[in-house]
Design a protein around this motif. Structure first.
Motif, PDB file in Angstrom:
ATOM      1  N   TYR A 145      47.514  44.912  46.474  1.00 47.62           N
ATOM      2  CA  TYR A 145      47.490  43.448  46.602  1.00 47.62           C
ATOM      3  C   TYR A 145      46.559  42.964  47.716  1.00 47.62           C
ATOM      4  O   TYR A 145      46.099  41.827  47.674  1.00 47.62           O
ATOM      5  CB  TYR A 145      48.898  42.895  46.852  1.00 47.62           C
TER       6      TYR A 145
ATOM      7  N   PHE B 154      38.293  37.251  50.547  1.00 51.71           N
ATOM      8  CA  PHE B 154      37.998  37.398  49.131  1.00 51.71           C
ATOM      9  C   PHE B 154      39.250  37.101  48.325  1.00 51.71           C
ATOM     10  O   PHE B 154      40.319  37.601  48.662  1.00 51.71           O
ATOM     11  CB  PHE B 154      37.569  38.836  48.812  1.00 51.71           C
ATOM     12  N   LYS B 155      39.066  36.314  47.284  1.00 50.83           N
ATOM     13  CA  LYS B 155      40.182  36.059  46.365  1.00 50.83           C
ATOM     14  C   LYS B 155      39.912  36.803  45.067  1.00 50.83           C
ATOM     15  O   LYS B 155      38.856  36.619  44.444  1.00 50.83           O
ATOM     16  CB  LYS B 155      40.308  34.559  46.100  1.00 50.83           C
ATOM     17  N   TYR B 156      40.845  37.651  44.689  1.00 50.00           N
ATOM     18  CA  TYR B 156      40.777  38.339  43.409  1.00 50.00           C
ATOM     19  C   TYR B 156      41.863  37.774  42.490  1.00 50.00           C
ATOM     20  O   TYR B 156      42.756  37.059  42.964  1.00 50.00           O
ATOM     21  CB  TYR B 156      40.992  39.850  43.605  1.00 50.00           C
ATOM     22  N   SER B 157      41.778  38.111  41.231  1.00 49.40           N
ATOM     23  CA  SER B 157      42.776  37.615  40.274  1.00 49.40           C
ATOM     24  C   SER B 157      44.158  38.200  40.583  1.00 49.40           C
ATOM     25  O   SER B 157      44.275  39.146  41.373  1.00 49.40           O
ATOM     26  CB  SER B 157      42.339  38.012  38.856  1.00 49.40           C
ATOM     27  N   ASP B 158      45.173  37.637  39.953  1.00 49.66           N
ATOM     28  CA  ASP B 158      46.540  38.185  39.999  1.00 49.66           C
ATOM     29  C   ASP B 158      47.097  38.393  41.411  1.00 49.66           C
ATOM     30  O   ASP B 158      47.698  39.431  41.701  1.00 49.66           O
ATOM     31  CB  ASP B 158      46.608  39.523  39.226  1.00 49.66           C
ATOM     32  N   GLY B 159      46.868  37.417  42.279  1.00 52.63           N
ATOM     33  CA  GLY B 159      47.502  37.461  43.594  1.00 52.63           C
ATOM     34  C   GLY B 159      46.863  38.374  44.623  1.00 52.63           C
ATOM     35  O   GLY B 159      47.411  38.565  45.706  1.00 52.63           O
ATOM     36  N   ARG B 160      45.704  38.937  44.292  1.00 55.77           N
ATOM     37  CA  ARG B 160      45.091  39.903  45.214  1.00 55.77           C
ATOM     38  C   ARG B 160      44.062  39.243  46.152  1.00 55.77           C
ATOM     39  O   ARG B 160      43.345  38.336  45.764  1.00 55.77           O
ATOM     40  CB  ARG B 160      44.427  41.029  44.417  1.00 55.77           C
ATOM     41  N   THR B 161      44.021  39.761  47.380  1.00 52.00           N
ATOM     42  CA  THR B 161      43.112  39.218  48.401  1.00 52.00           C
ATOM     43  C   THR B 161      42.496  40.358  49.213  1.00 52.00           C
ATOM     44  O   THR B 161      42.974  41.493  49.182  1.00 52.00           O
ATOM     45  CB  THR B 161      43.869  38.309  49.389  1.00 52.00           C
ATOM     46  N   ALA B 162      41.452  40.021  49.974  1.00 55.76           N
ATOM     47  CA  ALA B 162      40.864  40.997  50.900  1.00 55.76           C
ATOM     48  C   ALA B 162      40.287  40.258  52.097  1.00 55.76           C
ATOM     49  O   ALA B 162      39.833  39.112  51.980  1.00 55.76           O
ATOM     50  CB  ALA B 162      39.781  41.815  50.207  1.00 55.76           C
TER      51      ALA B 162
END
Lengths: 257, 257
Positions: A148, A216-224
């Motif tokens: 996540y 960074f915003k990724y799909s499905d609740g994921r971040t970095a």
């Protein structure tokens, strides 16, 4: 048959690359020639590493029919022109990171390589470290569940080094060391493109970035999150956080080298 | 003379607060009354903590002339109205974080407190932890040189808890635990306002944030990164990075409590 290498440039990183290559069996990898803009540098480099031919121009190297693949270790601003030169002479390329200084240049090189049906690769060595390989396998096998969040910091107080500080040398902290933080994020998310990227940072007196912090915003609740700095020594570690656990890995590639 | 406390609400956090307060000498802090919307809850709370008076309405509490200062532990959406009620009756306030749900509400409360010349404070307890005090002193005395970057992550897999997940309860990961990451950044930079803030994040099905990643740009080359999540257990630590060294401190305030 051995892969026949030409070395373009005789700088420090080329010494490192050739020293590493020479560990491998000579029936697998053969050093054919080295070229520098200064013949004497090329000759000295050839002497140190036992390379048969030394050239004072890159043109001679790329015209040498014995050379099959060229390692490009020239300074960043020369990557675009020299890699194009090599590819246009029908030779494969392994080029130091960053591939070029911007997206346009990189796209041009990729298109050129495809047109000539040649191999082109950016030498982002952390992609091939055994520790990274281990981490990526752990992610794939689900050891930490669903990933996540990825958090990476890599900073070294090297702001005064010319190659980082000067625009004319293709400087910039992100291009030099920050790229490794981004690489961890990309690897952890299987090279997926983020939906959104936001960044802040600071430029030095020459207009070159000295620090970058990005999310960074990724799909499905994921971040970095990544942070890089040439002003201070950041923790230099990555945390890859999943539903079942966290992997912590060193990103301190300067100490590693 | 002892400070005379009224307790507004009889929820879990109020039990924690009163338990902590009772450690202090009774000639310094005196518990006068507790009020809950349900009289039985207030009476039970009073019995447990040895509080003389229990009220079934907040109105009775704020009208009690013996009460000097009110601790507000009501749920987040009630902070604005209840604190206004307390202040308008001439009593000081210590209110659980977040002060209110938005800037407008917070400004209104601050203006109200100023108008009545009353004390108003958000109970952000990490501001007063001995470890944080130690860290802030170390920064002030220059132990780590000039601070250039602050990196804080605090995440706990608590996404299913109603108080975090539901908008009607004033939920949101940032308001609940993310606030502590921001607090470290603010403390490390002496409550200086950043020049720029950029953030990405994800909302749950009720429109409440489940994760937030943000970057901050401060003047003179300084940056900060924070990450919070209710989906996964982030490292829960802060790195305050200066020219001479780094301070690492735990931000795991759920385990601490």
């Amino acid at each position: 048959m051995a892969t026949r290498w030409g070395i373009l440039s005789a700088g420090r990183i080329c010494h490192d690359f050739v020293s590493a290559l020479r560990i491998l069996p000579s029936d697998e990898h053969q050093l054919v020639a080295v070229a520098a803009r200064d013949l004497k540098s090329a000759q000295e480099f050839a002497r140190i590493h036992g390379i048969p031919k030394a050239y004072g121009t890159y043109d001679e190297l790329v015209r040498d029919p014995d050379v099959e693949v060229v390692y490009v270790g020239a300074i960043n601003p020369h990557h675009l022109a020299t890699v194009k030169l090599v590819l246009s002479h029908g030779k494969h390329v392994l080029v130091e990171k960053p591939l070029t200084l911007n997206e346009k240049g990189s796209e041009e090189l990729i298109a050129t390589a495809r047109r000539h049906n040649l191999f082109l690769m950016e030498a982002l060595w952390s992609r091939f470290l055994p520790s990274y390989d281990f981490v990526m396998n752990a992610i794939k096998t689900g050891a930490i569940g669903q990933v996540y969040h990825v958090d990476v910091t890599f900073g070294k107080a090297v702001a005064d080094k010319a190659k980082l500080a000067r625009k004319a040398l293709g400087g910039g902290t992100f291009m030099d060391i920050g790229i490794y933080t981004l690489n961890v994020v990309l690897m952890a998310f299987g090279d997926e493109q983020p939906l959104e990227v936001k960044a802040v940072g600071h430029l030095n007196q020459y207009g070159v970035d000295e620090s970058v912090s990005a999310v960074f915003k990724y799909s499905d609740g994921r971040t970095a999150n990544i942070a890089t700095s040439a002003r201070v020594n950041l923790p230099c570690e990555a945390h890859i956080v999943g539903t079942k656990g966290t992997i912590k890995v060193s990103v301190d590639l300067i100490s590693t080298s």
